[in-house]
Design an enzyme around this catalytic site. Structure first.
Site, PDB file in Angstrom:
ATOM      1  N   ASP A  22      -9.517  18.066 -25.580  1.00 12.90           N
ATOM      2  CA  ASP A  22      -9.030  17.442 -24.357  1.00 12.90           C
ATOM      3  C   ASP A  22      -9.267  15.932 -24.552  1.00 12.90           C
ATOM      4  OD1 ASP A  22      -8.604  17.391 -21.331  1.00 12.90           O
ATOM      5  OD2 ASP A  22     -10.585  16.499 -21.520  1.00 12.90           O
TER       6      ASP A  22
ATOM      7  N   ASP B 198      -9.239  12.928 -21.760  1.00 13.41           N
ATOM      8  CA  ASP B 198     -10.061  12.270 -20.734  1.00 13.41           C
ATOM      9  C   ASP B 198     -11.327  13.092 -20.474  1.00 13.41           C
ATOM     10  OD1 ASP B 198      -8.183  10.131 -19.953  1.00 13.41           O
ATOM     11  OD2 ASP B 198      -6.933  11.759 -19.223  1.00 13.41           O
TER      12      ASP B 198
HETATM   13  P1  B16 Z   1      -2.151  10.668 -16.425  1.00 12.22           P
HETATM   14  P2  B16 Z   1      -7.130  15.439 -19.789  1.00 12.22           P
HETATM   15  C1  B16 Z   1      -6.109  14.506 -17.499  1.00 12.22           C
HETATM   16  O1  B16 Z   1      -6.402  14.341 -18.852  1.00 12.22           O
HETATM   17  C2  B16 Z   1      -7.206  13.958 -16.615  1.00 12.22           C
HETATM   18  O2  B16 Z   1      -8.351  14.784 -16.704  1.00 12.22           O
HETATM   19  C3  B16 Z   1      -6.767  13.967 -15.176  1.00 12.22           C
HETATM   20  O3  B16 Z   1      -7.778  13.378 -14.375  1.00 12.22           O
HETATM   21  C4  B16 Z   1      -5.444  13.205 -15.037  1.00 12.22           C
HETATM   22  O4  B16 Z   1      -4.951  13.314 -13.713  1.00 12.22           O
HETATM   23  C5  B16 Z   1      -4.420  13.826 -15.989  1.00 12.22           C
HETATM   24  O5  B16 Z   1      -4.897  13.772 -17.308  1.00 12.22           O
HETATM   25  C6  B16 Z   1      -3.088  13.115 -15.927  1.00 12.22           C
HETATM   26  O6  B16 Z   1      -3.260  11.818 -16.462  1.00 12.22           O
HETATM   27  O7  B16 Z   1      -2.040  10.198 -15.025  1.00 12.22           O
HETATM   28  O8  B16 Z   1      -2.708   9.660 -17.386  1.00 12.22           O
HETATM   29  O9  B16 Z   1      -0.866  11.284 -16.916  1.00 12.22           O
HETATM   30  O10 B16 Z   1      -8.506  15.578 -19.248  1.00 12.22           O
HETATM   31  O11 B16 Z   1      -6.289  16.705 -19.727  1.00 12.22           O
HETATM   32  O12 B16 Z   1      -7.102  14.793 -21.151  1.00 12.22           O
HETATM   33 MG    MG Z   2     -10.527  16.191 -19.424  1.00 11.21          MG
END
Ligand code: B16
Ligand code: MG
Length: 215
Positions: free
Chosen positions: A8, A10
């Site tokens: 993953d 974030d």
């Molecule tokens: P974006 P991951 C996710 O990334 C985040 O955990 C989540 O908080 C966020 O809303 C989502 O990506 C969408 O991100 O707005 O940058 O498209 O944890 O799956 O790497």
């Molecule tokens: Mg994450």
């Protein structure tokens, strides 16, 4: 034998979860929806649109399609502004050493992220070249907690799910990986400790050989 490692983004590779939270908090305040880190836990790992829907559900609010789209763009603007100077120092503890070592030892590495900004972040943190396959939020029909992102990542590596490990920090991601039939290593977030196969505080703590012996 584990040959593929699917990360993953974030909250596992890079410390951007707080930036997402701060952007949503600003929007929640503007919409007068009570929102703290506790409520944010439910948004982690969800797509941008699903995060806004979850926020509106929290406040029992409904808005027009146009306003919904406007807020999504606004949230991303705030978020991108907050990470404009992101660089390798924003990688989480142990990440760089871990992925470097596994890459050198010919493990196949992939990213499975809900973020539509994943490619930008991987490039800015200068780790993009380590990954054979990057599946991001632009590339799936069904985001986490659906397993599509991880299934596509293992297919991209050309490996069966049984030969891959998923590293996750969010409940929605653990559910996605489990539904897809993957082993899941929980990282950093104590809230998911009991739902994953194994838990580590950060990547620096993970010993792949010991884990393989234990399964
Ligand atoms: P974006 P991951 C996710 O990334 C985040 O955990 C989540 O908080 C966020 O809303 C989502 O990506 C969408 O991100 O707005 O940058 O498209 O944890 O799956 O790497
Ligand atoms: Mg994450």
């Amino acid at each position: 034998m584990i040959k593929g490692l699917i990360f993953d983004l974030d909250g596992v590779l890079v410390s951007t979860e707080t930036n997402h939270y701060v952007a949503w908090k600003l929007i929640a305040d503007e919409l007068k929806i009570p929102f703290t880190e506790k409520e944010n836990e439910k948004l982690k790992g969800l797509s941008r649109a699903d995060s806004l829907s979850a926020l509106l559900d929290l406040g029992k609010r409904s808005i027009s399609h146009l306003k919904f789209k406007t807020i999504l763009d606004y949230k991303n603007k705030i978020y991108l502004k907050s990470i404009e100077k992101i660089n390798q120092s924003n990688l989480l503890p142990g990440v760089l050493e871990f992925i470097k070592e596994k890459h050198e030892k010919n493990h196949l590495l992939a990213v499975g992220s809900s973020s539509r900004n994943a490619h930008f972040i991987l490039k800015k943190t200068k780790i993009d070249h380590f990954f054979t396959c990057v599946i991001d939020g632009n590339m799936v029909k069904k985001p986490k907690p659906d397993p599509e992102v991880f299934i596509n990542a293992s297919s991209g590596l050309g490996l069966p799910r049984s030969e891959c490990l998923v590293f996750e920090d969010a409940e929605s991601g653990v559910i996605a990986a489990k539904k897809g039939g993957f082993h899941v290593i929980g990282v950093g977030n104590l809230k998911i400790k009991d739902s994953c196969d194994y838990f580590i505080k950060n990547m620096g703590e993970f010993d792949l050989s010991s884990y393989e012996e234990s399964i």
